[in-house]
Scaffold this active site. Structure first.
Site, PDB file in Angstrom:
ATOM      1  N   LEU A  53       0.899  -1.136   0.127  1.00  0.00           N
ATOM      2  CA  LEU A  53      -0.063  -0.117   0.038  1.00  0.00           C
ATOM      3  C   LEU A  53       1.072   1.063   0.082  1.00  0.00           C
ATOM      4  O   LEU A  53       1.998   1.207   0.718  1.00  0.00           O
ATOM      5  CB  LEU A  53      -0.891  -0.008   1.210  1.00  0.00           C
ATOM      6  CG  LEU A  53      -2.077  -0.944   1.314  1.00  0.00           C
ATOM      7  CD1 LEU A  53      -2.845  -0.771   2.666  1.00  0.00           C
ATOM      8  CD2 LEU A  53      -2.886  -1.041  -0.038  1.00  0.00           C
ATOM      9  N   ASP A  54       0.550   2.369  -0.713  1.00  0.00           N
ATOM     10  CA  ASP A  54       1.200   3.624  -0.904  1.00  0.00           C
ATOM     11  C   ASP A  54       1.346   3.932   0.795  1.00  0.00           C
ATOM     12  O   ASP A  54       0.399   3.773   1.580  1.00  0.00           O
ATOM     13  CB  ASP A  54       0.732   4.401  -1.483  1.00  0.00           C
ATOM     14  CG  ASP A  54       0.684   4.247  -3.133  1.00  0.00           C
ATOM     15  OD1 ASP A  54       1.593   3.181  -3.515  1.00  0.00           O
ATOM     16  OD2 ASP A  54       0.168   4.845  -3.772  1.00  0.00           O
ATOM     17  N   ARG A  55       2.453   4.687   0.954  1.00  0.00           N
ATOM     18  CA  ARG A  55       2.666   5.242   2.573  1.00  0.00           C
ATOM     19  C   ARG A  55       1.390   6.023   2.925  1.00  0.00           C
ATOM     20  O   ARG A  55       1.117   5.829   4.161  1.00  0.00           O
ATOM     21  CB  ARG A  55       3.848   6.335   2.318  1.00  0.00           C
ATOM     22  CG  ARG A  55       3.964   6.525   3.558  1.00  0.00           C
ATOM     23  CD  ARG A  55       5.564   7.281   3.941  1.00  0.00           C
ATOM     24  NE  ARG A  55       5.767   8.131   5.015  1.00  0.00           N
ATOM     25  CZ  ARG A  55       6.825   8.118   5.632  1.00  0.00           C
ATOM     26  NH1 ARG A  55       8.041   7.658   4.823  1.00  0.00           N
ATOM     27  NH2 ARG A  55       7.109   8.723   6.883  1.00  0.00           N
TER      28      ARG A  55
END
Length: 238
Positions: free
Chosen positions: A65-67
């Site tokens: 998942l993106d940050r």
């Protein structure tokens, strides 16, 4: 799991082979150039402490998942489980569903988006390019608008490919960038706003028993998520 220096991480599912958790927002999934605490390292430390394990602890990363994105994630606790989960991802037996709050209203209430995406590693940005572009990769998602206000739409998304920044770029491409996304909607979003993208469902065949495992997580009841009643979110999880 939490202490004074690490965020609280909710465990959704755990057995000898798997660990399902709610990823907190703004924590990188794995170590990056910032050197900030990353989820993979935090989970290894937690397992080591909770089970009093000597030596190195194995935690396998299966999806990312993106940050700035939070929500349901699954990790492998053995290399065999990691290999089989990765195979489920490759054969598209691995379900990933998300909720997003986007600016505006998609022209169609539901549909499938197919684009070719190209990542610029230097700037860490992704763009839509013509099919056949060297280095471009096909990106496919299905979406459905499940609620809207004057300004925003609440969109449920199922990913069929796992490209970097995929949801953010594809929704921007149809004129509906995500709330809070400064990278792909800077003219509509302000610095400091939290991107409204949440992993709500991860489903897959258990790597050992083959039984279906589904873990779910709902976004926090704060703006802009609280623009819609709780029952809408509970229906999704059901």
């Amino acid at each position: 799991m939490s202490d004074g220096n690490t965020p609280n991480i909710t465990i959704l599912y755990e057995d000898n082979h798997l660990l399902g958790i709610v990823k907190p927002v703004n924590i990188p999934t794995q170590e990056d150039a910032t050197g900030d605490p990353d989820l993979l390292t935090l989970l290894k430390q937690d397992i080591k402490e909770r089970y009093n394990k000597p030596g190195n602890v194995y935690v396998g990363l299966v999806h990312r998942l993106d940050r700035p994105v939070g929500g349901a994630m699954i990790f492998a606790k053995t290399s065999k489980a990691a290999s089989r989960l990765s195979e489920s991802v490759r054969t598209r037996q691995f379900t990933k569903k998300y909720l997003a709050v986007v600016h505006g209203h998609p022209k169609q209430r539901q549909g499938r988006l197919t684009h070719t995406l190209l990542k610029d590693v230097r700037t860490n940005t992704v763009s839509v390019v013509p099919k056949g572009t060297d280095g471009g990769k096909e990106a496919i998602l299905d979406y459905e608008v499940i609620g809207h206000t004057d300004k925003f739409s609440l969109v449920q998304i199922e990913l069929h490919t796992g490209r970097p920044h995929q949801i953010r770029v594809q929704m921007k491409e149809i004129g509906c960038p995500l709330y809070g996304d400064q990278k792909y909607g800077p003219h509509l979003n302000k610095p400091g706003q939290q991107i409204a993208l949440w992993s709500i469902v991860v489903g897959f065949p258990h790597p050992i028993t083959k039984e279906e495992v589904i873990i779910t997580s709902l976004p926090p009841r704060q703006f802009p998520w609280n623009e819609w009643p709780e029952r809408i979110y509970e229906q999704i999880r059901a």
